[in-house]
Design a protein around this motif. Structure first.
Motif, PDB file in Angstrom:
ATOM      1  N   LEU A 143       0.850  -1.188   0.000  1.00 14.03           N
ATOM      2  CA  LEU A 143       0.000   0.000   0.000  1.00 14.03           C
ATOM      3  C   LEU A 143       0.885   1.236   0.000  1.00 14.03           C
ATOM      4  N   GLU A 144       0.391   2.276  -0.664  1.00 14.99           N
ATOM      5  CA  GLU A 144       1.059   3.577  -0.617  1.00 14.99           C
ATOM      6  C   GLU A 144       0.002   4.642  -0.328  1.00 14.99           C
ATOM      7  N   VAL A 145       0.317   5.518   0.597  1.00 15.64           N
ATOM      8  CA  VAL A 145      -0.588   6.627   0.902  1.00 15.64           C
ATOM      9  C   VAL A 145       0.210   7.928   0.846  1.00 15.64           C
ATOM     10  N   ALA A 146      -0.467   8.957   0.405  1.00 10.21           N
ATOM     11  CA  ALA A 146       0.122  10.306   0.420  1.00 10.21           C
ATOM     12  C   ALA A 146      -0.896  11.218   1.092  1.00 10.21           C
ATOM     13  N   VAL A 147      -0.521  11.771   2.241  1.00 10.23           N
ATOM     14  CA  VAL A 147      -1.387  12.697   2.960  1.00 10.23           C
ATOM     15  C   VAL A 147      -0.961  14.116   2.585  1.00 10.23           C
ATOM     16  N   VAL A 148      -1.915  14.899   2.094  1.00 14.47           N
ATOM     17  CA  VAL A 148      -1.618  16.271   1.661  1.00 14.47           C
ATOM     18  C   VAL A 148      -2.525  17.243   2.431  1.00 14.47           C
ATOM     19  N   PRO A 149      -2.112  18.511   2.565  1.00 19.11           N
ATOM     20  CA  PRO A 149      -2.894  19.492   3.326  1.00 19.11           C
ATOM     21  C   PRO A 149      -4.271  19.735   2.721  1.00 19.11           C
ATOM     22  N   PRO A 150      -5.218  20.246   3.501  1.00 16.61           N
ATOM     23  CA  PRO A 150      -6.559  20.554   2.984  1.00 16.61           C
ATOM     24  C   PRO A 150      -6.486  21.473   1.769  1.00 16.61           C
ATOM     25  N   GLY A 151      -7.297  21.196   0.754  1.00 10.95           N
ATOM     26  CA  GLY A 151      -7.362  22.026  -0.442  1.00 10.95           C
ATOM     27  C   GLY A 151      -6.352  21.684  -1.506  1.00 10.95           C
ATOM     28  N   SER A 152      -5.502  20.681  -1.275  1.00  8.27           N
ATOM     29  CA  SER A 152      -4.476  20.341  -2.266  1.00  8.27           C
ATOM     30  C   SER A 152      -5.088  19.829  -3.566  1.00  8.27           C
ATOM     31  N   GLY A 204      -7.153  22.225 -10.145  1.00  9.15           N
ATOM     32  CA  GLY A 204      -7.959  22.985 -11.090  1.00  9.15           C
ATOM     33  C   GLY A 204      -8.919  22.143 -11.909  1.00  9.15           C
ATOM     34  N   ARG A 205      -8.969  20.858 -11.647  1.00 12.40           N
ATOM     35  CA  ARG A 205      -9.900  19.966 -12.359  1.00 12.40           C
ATOM     36  C   ARG A 205     -10.121  18.737 -11.483  1.00 12.40           C
ATOM     37  N   ALA A 206     -11.020  17.879 -11.903  1.00 13.23           N
ATOM     38  CA  ALA A 206     -11.290  16.662 -11.131  1.00 13.23           C
ATOM     39  C   ALA A 206     -10.087  15.724 -11.170  1.00 13.23           C
ATOM     40  N   LEU A 207      -9.792  15.125 -10.018  1.00 15.92           N
ATOM     41  CA  LEU A 207      -8.701  14.158  -9.937  1.00 15.92           C
ATOM     42  C   LEU A 207      -9.212  12.834 -10.500  1.00 15.92           C
ATOM     43  N   ILE A 208      -8.613  12.402 -11.606  1.00 13.79           N
ATOM     44  CA  ILE A 208      -9.148  11.232 -12.315  1.00 13.79           C
ATOM     45  C   ILE A 208      -8.222  10.027 -12.253  1.00 13.79           C
ATOM     46  N   ASP A 209      -6.932  10.234 -12.541  1.00  7.73           N
ATOM     47  CA  ASP A 209      -6.050   9.079 -12.698  1.00  7.73           C
ATOM     48  C   ASP A 209      -4.745   9.269 -11.936  1.00  7.73           C
ATOM     49  N   ASP A 210      -3.824   8.327 -12.168  1.00  6.92           N
ATOM     50  CA  ASP A 210      -2.551   8.336 -11.459  1.00  6.92           C
ATOM     51  C   ASP A 210      -1.738   9.599 -11.777  1.00  6.92           C
ATOM     52  N   ARG A 211      -1.804  10.065 -13.008  1.00  8.25           N
ATOM     53  CA  ARG A 211      -1.059  11.268 -13.362  1.00  8.25           C
ATOM     54  C   ARG A 211      -1.546  12.469 -12.562  1.00  8.25           C
ATOM     55  N   ASP A 212      -2.856  12.593 -12.422  1.00  8.61           N
ATOM     56  CA  ASP A 212      -3.399  13.684 -11.618  1.00  8.61           C
ATOM     57  C   ASP A 212      -2.989  13.548 -10.156  1.00  8.61           C
ATOM     58  N   ALA A 213      -3.005  12.318  -9.644  1.00  4.09           N
ATOM     59  CA  ALA A 213      -2.640  12.100  -8.241  1.00  4.09           C
ATOM     60  C   ALA A 213      -1.187  12.480  -7.988  1.00  4.09           C
ATOM     61  N   ARG A 214      -0.303  12.126  -8.895  1.00  2.43           N
ATOM     62  CA  ARG A 214       1.100  12.488  -8.738  1.00  2.43           C
ATOM     63  C   ARG A 214       1.278  14.012  -8.764  1.00  2.43           C
ATOM     64  N   VAL A 267      -0.906  16.248  -7.780  1.00  7.73           N
ATOM     65  CA  VAL A 267      -1.386  16.787  -6.497  1.00  7.73           C
ATOM     66  C   VAL A 267      -0.307  16.660  -5.435  1.00  7.73           C
ATOM     67  N   VAL A 268       0.345  15.511  -5.375  1.00  4.96           N
ATOM     68  CA  VAL A 268       1.384  15.290  -4.359  1.00  4.96           C
ATOM     69  C   VAL A 268       2.567  16.231  -4.591  1.00  4.96           C
ATOM     70  N   ARG A 269       2.966  16.398  -5.834  1.00  2.87           N
ATOM     71  CA  ARG A 269       4.100  17.288  -6.116  1.00  2.87           C
ATOM     72  C   ARG A 269       3.794  18.740  -5.713  1.00  2.87           C
ATOM     73  N   ASP A 270       2.569  19.179  -5.966  1.00  2.00           N
ATOM     74  CA  ASP A 270       2.232  20.578  -5.700  1.00  2.00           C
ATOM     75  C   ASP A 270       1.897  20.845  -4.234  1.00  2.00           C
ATOM     76  N   ALA A 271       1.734  19.778  -3.450  1.00  2.00           N
ATOM     77  CA  ALA A 271       1.280  19.968  -2.062  1.00  2.00           C
ATOM     78  C   ALA A 271       2.380  20.525  -1.166  1.00  2.00           C
ATOM     79  N   GLY A 272       3.607  20.240  -1.493  1.00  2.00           N
ATOM     80  CA  GLY A 272       4.687  20.662  -0.600  1.00  2.00           C
ATOM     81  C   GLY A 272       4.826  19.684   0.561  1.00  2.00           C
ATOM     82  N   LYS A 273       6.032  19.664   1.101  1.00  2.00           N
ATOM     83  CA  LYS A 273       6.330  18.707   2.159  1.00  2.00           C
ATOM     84  C   LYS A 273       6.191  19.358   3.530  1.00  2.00           C
ATOM     85  N   SER A 274       5.636  18.552   4.460  1.00  2.00           N
ATOM     86  CA  SER A 274       5.514  18.977   5.854  1.00  2.00           C
ATOM     87  C   SER A 274       5.457  17.715   6.707  1.00  2.00           C
ATOM     88  N   ARG A 275       5.277  17.921   8.007  1.00  2.00           N
ATOM     89  CA  ARG A 275       5.286  16.749   8.901  1.00  2.00           C
ATOM     90  C   ARG A 275       4.088  16.804   9.839  1.00  2.00           C
TER      91      ARG A 275
END
Length: 245
Positions: free
Chosen positions: A173-182, A187-197, A199-207
């Motif tokens: 399993l792989e999970v990516a937790v991103v901040p609210p609103g990520s 700017g569009r509906a999250l549909i596939d793996d490319r969109d998910a990647r 979102v993770v890249r644009d979310a920025g890293k935090s702990r």
């Protein structure tokens, strides 16, 4: 035991056979009456013995096969049949803590039996968003708002998100937790793996203090008990229990 007219006729007939001109005395009648009584008692005794034998065939164990009257089975078949149900047993098979937000974090799953169902919950910051992969295949994204909100010592609010059940063949399993609103930032509906990647890249890293809990549910047969469920009963599927760790 009374002697009927037919009995007397039998006595007179038999005496006539002994001699056409022989008279029938009181002693003859008394002797014949006693003989008839003995014959009837023997016949009655035989009938009673036969009745007791049939009764014993149904009440006592025996080694042979006994023919049973058809009407006996009416009562037997009317008895309620035993009911067999199933009881759900849920075990926590994995608890892992992690702290990286904005990253895909991988977890190797322990081996499970094919008949087990595995459920996944993630403890994450309240209203954060969780993206989810199985064996490298993107599945879904969900907000972390499913469970009761808890507050950590640092004042952070933590909630729970329930993810889809995991097939017994799934190994990672792989999970990516991103901040609210990520996801909204995409700017569009999250549909596939490319969109998910993306979102993770644009979310920025935090702990943050997070953990993932995986539980396996199996079923065992039962015939009674408050948690024993039968096929003709509607019951809600047991929800995931909070894992320790």
């Amino acid at each position: 035991m009374t002697i009927t007219e037919s009995d007397l006729r039998e006595i007179l007939s038999r005496e006539s056979e002994d001699g056409l001109h022989r008279g029938v005395t009181v002693a003859d009648v008394d002797r014949r009456v006693r003989r008839i009584k003995r014959r009837r008692l023997r016949a009655l005794g035989g009938a009673v013995a036969a009745g007791l034998a049939v009764a014993a065939a149904f009440t006592l164990p025996g080694g042979g096969t006994v023919a049973v009257p058809d009407d006996i089975w009416t009562g037997v078949m009317a008895q309620p049949s035993p009911r067999y149900g199933a009881r759900a047993i849920t075990d926590t098979i994995m608890v892992k803590r992690f702290s990286a937000m904005g990253e895909r974090v991988a977890f190797d799953l322990p081996e499970r039996r094919r008949e087990w169902m595995s459920s996944v919950i993630v403890y994450c910051p309240f209203q954060s968003e969780v993206l989810y992969w199985e064996d490298g295949v993107y599945h879904t994204a969900r907000p972390c708002t499913d469970g009761v909100v808890e507050e950590t010592k640092e004042g952070e609010r933590v909630s729970v998100v329930g993810l889809p059940d995991v097939d017994s063949d799934t190994r990672r399993l792989e999970v990516a937790v991103v901040p609210p609103g990520s996801i909204k930032k995409l700017g569009r509906a999250l549909i596939d793996d490319r969109d998910a990647r993306q979102v993770v890249r644009d979310a920025g890293k935090s702990r943050a203090d997070m953990r993932i809990v995986i539980m396996a549910t199996r079923y065992e047969p039962c015939d009674s008990g408050t948690d024993c469920r039968f096929a003709d009963e509607s019951s809600a599927r047991p929800g995931p229990a909070s894992g320790g760790g």
